[in-house]
Design a protein around this motif. Structure first.
Motif, short mmCIF file in Angstrom:
data_model
loop_
_atom_site.label_atom_id
_atom_site.label_comp_id
_atom_site.label_asym_id
_atom_site.label_seq_id
_atom_site.Cartn_x
_atom_site.Cartn_y
_atom_site.Cartn_z
N UNK A 380 -5.84 -1.57 -4.11
CA UNK A 380 -5.87 -0.13 -3.83
C UNK A 380 -7.27 0.29 -3.39
N UNK A 381 -7.31 1.39 -2.65
CA UNK A 381 -8.58 1.89 -2.14
C UNK A 381 -9.39 2.55 -3.25
N UNK A 382 -10.68 2.37 -3.20
CA UNK A 382 -11.56 3.10 -4.10
C UNK A 382 -12.18 4.21 -3.26
N UNK A 383 -11.60 5.41 -3.31
CA UNK A 383 -12.19 6.51 -2.53
C UNK A 383 -12.37 7.70 -3.44
N UNK A 384 -13.27 8.57 -3.02
CA UNK A 384 -13.38 9.84 -3.73
C UNK A 384 -12.56 10.88 -2.98
N UNK A 385 -11.73 10.40 -2.02
CA UNK A 385 -10.89 11.32 -1.27
C UNK A 385 -11.65 12.14 -0.24
N UNK A 386 -12.94 11.81 -0.05
CA UNK A 386 -13.74 12.64 0.87
C UNK A 386 -13.71 12.12 2.30
N UNK A 387 -13.32 10.84 2.46
CA UNK A 387 -13.31 10.30 3.82
C UNK A 387 -12.02 10.75 4.50
N UNK A 388 -12.18 11.39 5.67
CA UNK A 388 -11.01 11.89 6.38
C UNK A 388 -10.31 10.75 7.10
N UNK A 389 -8.98 10.77 7.07
CA UNK A 389 -8.22 9.73 7.76
C UNK A 389 -8.27 9.97 9.26
N UNK A 390 -8.21 8.87 10.01
CA UNK A 390 -8.14 8.97 11.47
C UNK A 390 -6.74 9.37 11.89
N UNK A 391 -5.76 8.82 11.19
CA UNK A 391 -4.38 9.06 11.58
C UNK A 391 -3.46 8.77 10.41
N UNK A 392 -2.23 9.27 10.54
CA UNK A 392 -1.23 9.08 9.49
C UNK A 392 -0.02 8.40 10.10
N UNK A 393 0.36 7.25 9.53
CA UNK A 393 1.59 6.60 9.96
C UNK A 393 2.53 6.52 8.78
N UNK A 394 3.48 5.58 8.84
CA UNK A 394 4.42 5.42 7.74
C UNK A 394 3.89 4.39 6.75
N UNK A 395 4.03 4.66 5.45
CA UNK A 395 3.61 3.67 4.45
C UNK A 395 4.64 2.53 4.43
N UNK A 396 4.40 1.47 5.21
CA UNK A 396 5.44 0.48 5.46
C UNK A 396 5.36 -0.71 4.52
N UNK A 397 4.17 -1.08 4.11
CA UNK A 397 4.03 -2.16 3.13
C UNK A 397 2.79 -1.84 2.32
N UNK A 398 2.93 -1.71 1.00
CA UNK A 398 1.86 -1.13 0.20
C UNK A 398 0.63 -2.03 0.08
N UNK A 399 -0.47 -1.39 -0.30
CA UNK A 399 -1.73 -2.10 -0.44
C UNK A 399 -2.70 -1.61 0.61
N UNK A 400 -3.96 -1.94 0.41
CA UNK A 400 -4.99 -1.48 1.34
C UNK A 400 -5.80 -2.66 1.82
N UNK A 460 7.09 -9.03 3.14
CA UNK A 460 7.41 -10.38 2.69
C UNK A 460 6.15 -11.16 2.35
N UNK A 461 5.11 -10.93 3.13
CA UNK A 461 3.87 -11.67 2.90
C UNK A 461 2.97 -10.96 1.90
N UNK A 462 3.37 -9.75 1.50
CA UNK A 462 2.53 -9.00 0.58
C UNK A 462 1.28 -8.47 1.24
N UNK A 463 1.36 -8.23 2.57
CA UNK A 463 0.20 -7.66 3.26
C UNK A 463 0.45 -6.20 3.57
N UNK A 464 -0.61 -5.39 3.51
CA UNK A 464 -0.40 -3.98 3.81
C UNK A 464 -0.02 -3.75 5.27
N UNK A 465 0.81 -2.75 5.48
CA UNK A 465 1.21 -2.41 6.84
C UNK A 465 1.42 -0.91 6.95
N UNK A 466 0.86 -0.33 8.01
CA UNK A 466 1.15 1.05 8.38
C UNK A 466 1.91 0.96 9.70
#
Ligand code: ADP
Ligand code: MG
Ligand code: MG
Length: 930
Positions: A380-400, A460-466
């Motif tokens: 999981x990401x360690x953020x303070x929530x202050x970094x703005x995202x570039x874009x939003x896609x679908x949470x397709x495979x969890x993890x960062x 299947x591989x346990x890799x994150x995907x957006x």
């Protein structure tokens, strides 16, 4: 007559719909002996009646008056008294907790006369004026609609005038002046007088709290969190005797958790503020102290607090999130509710509370929401929530994951070899990109849904995907991508969070998942309880090992085509496909045989002692070739190069003729280049490259199908090209024989995809038997290999009884079965109309994510029943994506499946869900199918 009012002594602590969560728990706490200030609850029914008729329902005020007299009796104070006035809080509270969404008024009952009484009685003018100004502000805001800002300005002005840093630095005089300012503000803003008569104040306040249910904030919140009317309908109003945390330094107010909600650690957790009231702690006007400090600062109160905490847990058998106030050294409980915790804390507290005897093992298993465990299985990401995202896609495979951007699988593979961390960015992915998946830390696509190729493979591989991040525009040839104003070039670092679907610039640190002790314990308990076994989908020995670590009791789906997609193997697979003659094809298959065999040996070893279900080749073979447009592009490009080369040769001659001077310069400067080009002088080299691609293009065109998902694939392909399945079956049988010789305990099963008639099974079974006979003759041993059928075609469900004559087991492929049942092609559905269907409630859920019980589920239930009529011990499982989804697991349990198989990171979720399915089986409603 409907009854609208319940004193805390009488309310039913279980009836949150009627009394709201806060009211129900105030009643319950009062009744089991906690120190709750006297009070009563006005029901949500009164609220609904008020909202319907726009006035307080008849009889309500009489009931309120009667209840107030009781409160006066218990508190020994009188409402409106000018010597020792009773003050009350008027608090909202609905069946669902909606923090901060509705309103609460404190210190109600004050006016200039009762204020003097309060001051005289307490001998504390500062406290009196502090309570007065607080009341004016809250009442002004909530009942009269004056915005907070006006009051805050006045507060700042006073502080500035007297040079005070904090509100506690203000004197009685300052607070008195402030209260007068507040009253002026209200008059200015509303043109109305502030109501002074206590019962008028109360009436206004009740109505204002009722109205806050329909306030914009509250309505938006309910929409956002999908709180429907059957979950919470209207707010109750709680009237509670005021206790004062602002009476001096022996008074305080605070909030607590009976255990740490972030780690689960068994210590009281929370904060308090000395000489403060109400929302001061959360409002952040002063910095509160951690509760651990109270032990030193106020030891006696700390002891009272720990006693409160113990009583709460002993009663509720659950971690509590509570509010308290200390008035002159005496502790009061003002609120409690079940604590919201993160996944780790839920697991830790479950195991610890079981060990402390606070809850049973069953309760420990039931109180954790299985879906929550997904958080624990991925980085999981360690953020303070202050970094703005570039874009939003679908949470397709969890993890960062963070890494350098690459735009094609070959580059990913090449750069990955040097140990670089990479994110593969593509419009969409295809099976031939698979080597890029292996090399990359994460995958980002601009198209495709949560069940697109990229999503399924990454999971299947346990890799994150957006996936489906349509804000990104990719130019593969230029190796660039555009997201809004930002341009990404190959090698630029980004971070993707497949749990939220967000894409960030640069590198953001992550923390790794860990399979901690308490999680192991809890899942161990789950396995003891569950009847359904949990298997994993695993295509490589590495996947298999990971699945085993996550507690899979077998491999329910091993997809042999994933093995074909490795870059080293793909050319051989392509050779096999492009072969003109059977001899050529056999030659390619002969080279694939040892590769597949060693893959199987690897997986059988990794899963020693547990079943491994191998599925023979399933997808249409053109998936192993480049697309026609890719080939056309390459051919075009090569022809261009060939032309350019010819022009280069001709250029000197032309120049000599037209401009001898320029010719001389050209010859001088290009001496070197000429030498380098010599190697490419032979145009035939280009011709060779072009010819090979043209042959492939022809094949690709020949293989093109109108609808490949319904085309030449699976067992259809296996029967028309029997040499392919023959090779695969031989590899499996030989691998099994080898393992037997190595004394590895194997349980191999072979499964046939896309079956729709028993003849298909009978013929492939004959091939398997022939292989087994061959190995027996050669080596003198015969591996036990179970033979089964995928059930992913509607006809296979209808013919289950007949298929079970040959098949020893069934495995539902619910991705294909869902496509077939709805006649939706998955990608088209998710990209085009499913979002609309969901938004407009035409379909409640995406059936590719949540198993459609009424349609697909019904087919499954029939197939299981009919199959077992033929073969009572028929083993049945599911290997679709939905296999790890808790509701689907529950359903699979209910219809008597033997196992579910899902991607490795979902195995823990499914294990817990399987236990819960068993524990709740009596509650399962079979009508769910109707
Ligand atoms: P919320 O639902 O937003 O938490 P509450 O009704 O719990 O609102 O009240 C807000 C704050 O006021 C809480 O911090 C609570 O401690 C305080 N409060 C409410 N009633 C009383 C009371 N009778 N005496 C002292 N403080 C109170
Ligand atoms: Mg509260
Ligand atoms: Mg399938």
């Amino acid at each position: 007559m409907v009854r609208y009012v319940y004193p805390f002594e009488e309310g039913d602590g279980k009836n949150k719909m009627l009394l709201g969560g806060k009211g129900a728990n105030l009643a319950e706490m009062t009744q089991f002996g906690l120190n709750v200030p006297p009070g009563f609850t006005i029901t949500t029914e009164a609220c609904l009646a008020y909202l319907e008729h726009n006035r307080l329902p008849q009889g309500l005020l009489e009931e309120v008056h009667a209840a107030m007299r009781e409160v006066e009796r218990k508190s020994g104070k009188t409402f409106g008294s000018t010597s020792d006035p009773l003050l009350i809080s008027v608090r909202s509270g609905s069946a669902m907790s909606m923090p901060g969404m509705m309103d609460t008024i404190l210190n109600l009952g004050l006016n200039p006369e009762t204020l003097q009484g309060l001051i005289a009685h307490t001998g504390n003018p500062r406290f009196g004026y502090d309570s007065w100004r607080r009341f004016i502000q809250l009442f002004g805001k909530i009942a009269m609609g004056v915005s907070d800002e006006r009051f805050d300005e006045a507060m700042s002005a006073v502080k500035k005038r007297v040079g005070a840093e904090q509100d506690v630095d203000l004197s009685a005089e300052d607070l008195k002046a402030l209260a007068d300012d507040y009253l002026k503000i209200i008059k200015q803003e509303t043109g109305e007088e502030f109501p002074l008569e206590p019962y008028t104040q109360l009436e206004y306040a009740i109505a204002a709290v009722f109205r806050s249910w329909m306030g914009k904030r509250a309505v938006d919140y309910r929409r956002q969190f999908k709180i429907t009317k059957d979950m919470a309908n209207g707010t109750a109003v709680n009237i509670c005797t005021m206790v004062f945390g602002n009476m001096g330094n022996d008074s305080a107010t605070g909030v607590g958790f009976t255990r740490n909600p972030a780690t689960g650690e068994n210590v009281t957790f929370g904060e308090y503020l000395v000489n403060a009231q109400g929302e001061d702690v959360v409002a952040g006007i002063r910095t509160p102290q951690p509760i651990s400090r109270m032990a030193e600062e106020m030891p006696d109160l700390h002891r009272q607090l720990i006693e409160l905490r113990d009583k709460l847990e002993a009663h509720y058998h659950e971690v509590q999130d509570f509010e308290f106030t200390i008035e002159r050294g005496r502790l009061y409980a003002l609120q409690t509710r079940n604590g919201k915790m993160n996944a780790r804390a839920m697991v830790v507290t479950s195991v610890e509370m079981e060990k402390e005897g606070l809850i049973t093992r069953e309760q420990a298993l039931l109180r954790v929401n299985p879906a929550l465990l997904e958080q624990l299985m991925v980085p999981t990401l360690v953020t303070d929530g202050k970094i703005a995202a570039l874009a939003q896609g679908l949470p397709a495979s969890p993890g960062a994951a963070s890494g350098k951007v690459v735009f094609d699988a070959d580059t990913a593979e090449a750069r990955g070899k040097t140990g670089e961390k990479l994110i593969l960015v593509r419009e969409e992915t295809k099976p031939e990109d698979i080597h890029g998946f292996f090399a990359a830390q994460g995958i980002l696509t601009s198209r495709g849904g949560k069940t697109s190729h990229a999503a399924v493979v990454a999971r299947g591989m346990g890799k994150p995907c957006v996936s489906g991040c349509d804000a990104i525009h990719i130019d593969v040839r230029a190796k660039k991508a555009q997201i809004g104003a930002v341009t990404l070039s190959e090698g630029d670092v980004i971070t993707i969070d497949g749990s939220s679907g967000k894409v960030y610039p640069g590198r953001i640190p992550t923390v790794e998942a860990e399979f901690f002790e308490e999680l192991k314990t809890l899942l161990g308990w789950a396995d003891e309880v569950a009847r359904l076994k949990v298997f994993a989908n695993a295509d490589t020995p590495r996947d298999a090992e990971r699945a085993r670590r996550f507690g899979a009791k077998g491999v329910g789906l091993c997809r042999t085509e994933r093995m074909f997609n490795d870059t080293a193997r793909l050319p051989i697979v392509q050779e096999m496909i492009l072969a003109e003659t059977l001899g050529e094809r056999q030659a390619a298959l002969d080279r694939l045989l040892p590769i597949q065999r060693s893959d199987f040996i690897g997986i059988f070893n990794a899963m020693e002692g547990l079943p491994v279900t191998v599925r023979l080749l399933d997808p249409p073979i053109h998936e192993f070739l480049p697309t026609a447009s890719q080939l056309e592009f390459e051919i075009e490009h090569l022809r261009g190069l060939k032309r350019a080369l010819r022009n280069m040769h001709e250029l000197p001659e032309t120049l000599k003729m037209l401009d001898p001077e320029l010719h001389k310069q050209y010859v001088d400067s290009l001496d070197n280049l000429e030498a380098n080009l010599a190697e490419y002088q032979n145009e035939n080299r280009f011709d060779g490259l072009i010819d090979r691609r043209e042959a492939m293009l022809q094949k690709v065109r020949a293989l093109t199908e109108v609808n490949p998902m319904l085309g030449h694939r699976g067992v259809r392909l296996g029967l028309t090209h029997p040499e392919i399945y023959a090779m695969q079956l031989r590899a499996i049988v030989e691998a099994a024989a080898q393992c037997m010789l190595d004394r590895v305990d194997i349980h191999v099963e072979v499964m046939i995809p896309q079956v729709c008639t028993s003849q298909e099974l009978i013929r492939v079974k004959a091939q398997l038997d022939a292989e087994l006979a061959r190995i027996e003759k050669m080596r003198g041993l015969r591996p036990q290999i179970a033979f089964g059928s995928m059930i992913e075609v509607v006809r296979a469900c209808m013919r289950a009884a007949s298929l079970a004559e040959t098949a020893e087991f069934f495995s539902f492929g619910t991705n294909d079965l869902t496509q077939a049942t709805f006649s939706f092609s998955r990608e088209d559905a998710e990209n085009k109309f499913l979002p609309f269907y969901q938004e407009n409630r035409i379909l409640r859920e995406n059936p590719f994510e949540v198993l459609d019980l009424k349609g697909v589920g019904r087919l499954m239930e029939m197939a299981v029943r009919w199959g077992r009529e033929t073969r009572p011990n028929l083993k049945v499982g599911i290997c679709g994506e939905q296999g790890g989804q808790p509701d689907s697991v529950r359903f699979c349990h209910a219809i008597g499946l033997n196992y579910v198989s899902c991607s490795a990171p979902r195995v823990p979720i499914a294990r817990l869900a399987a236990a819960q399915a068993k524990l709740r089986e009596a509650e399962y409603d079979p009508k769910i199918l109707l």
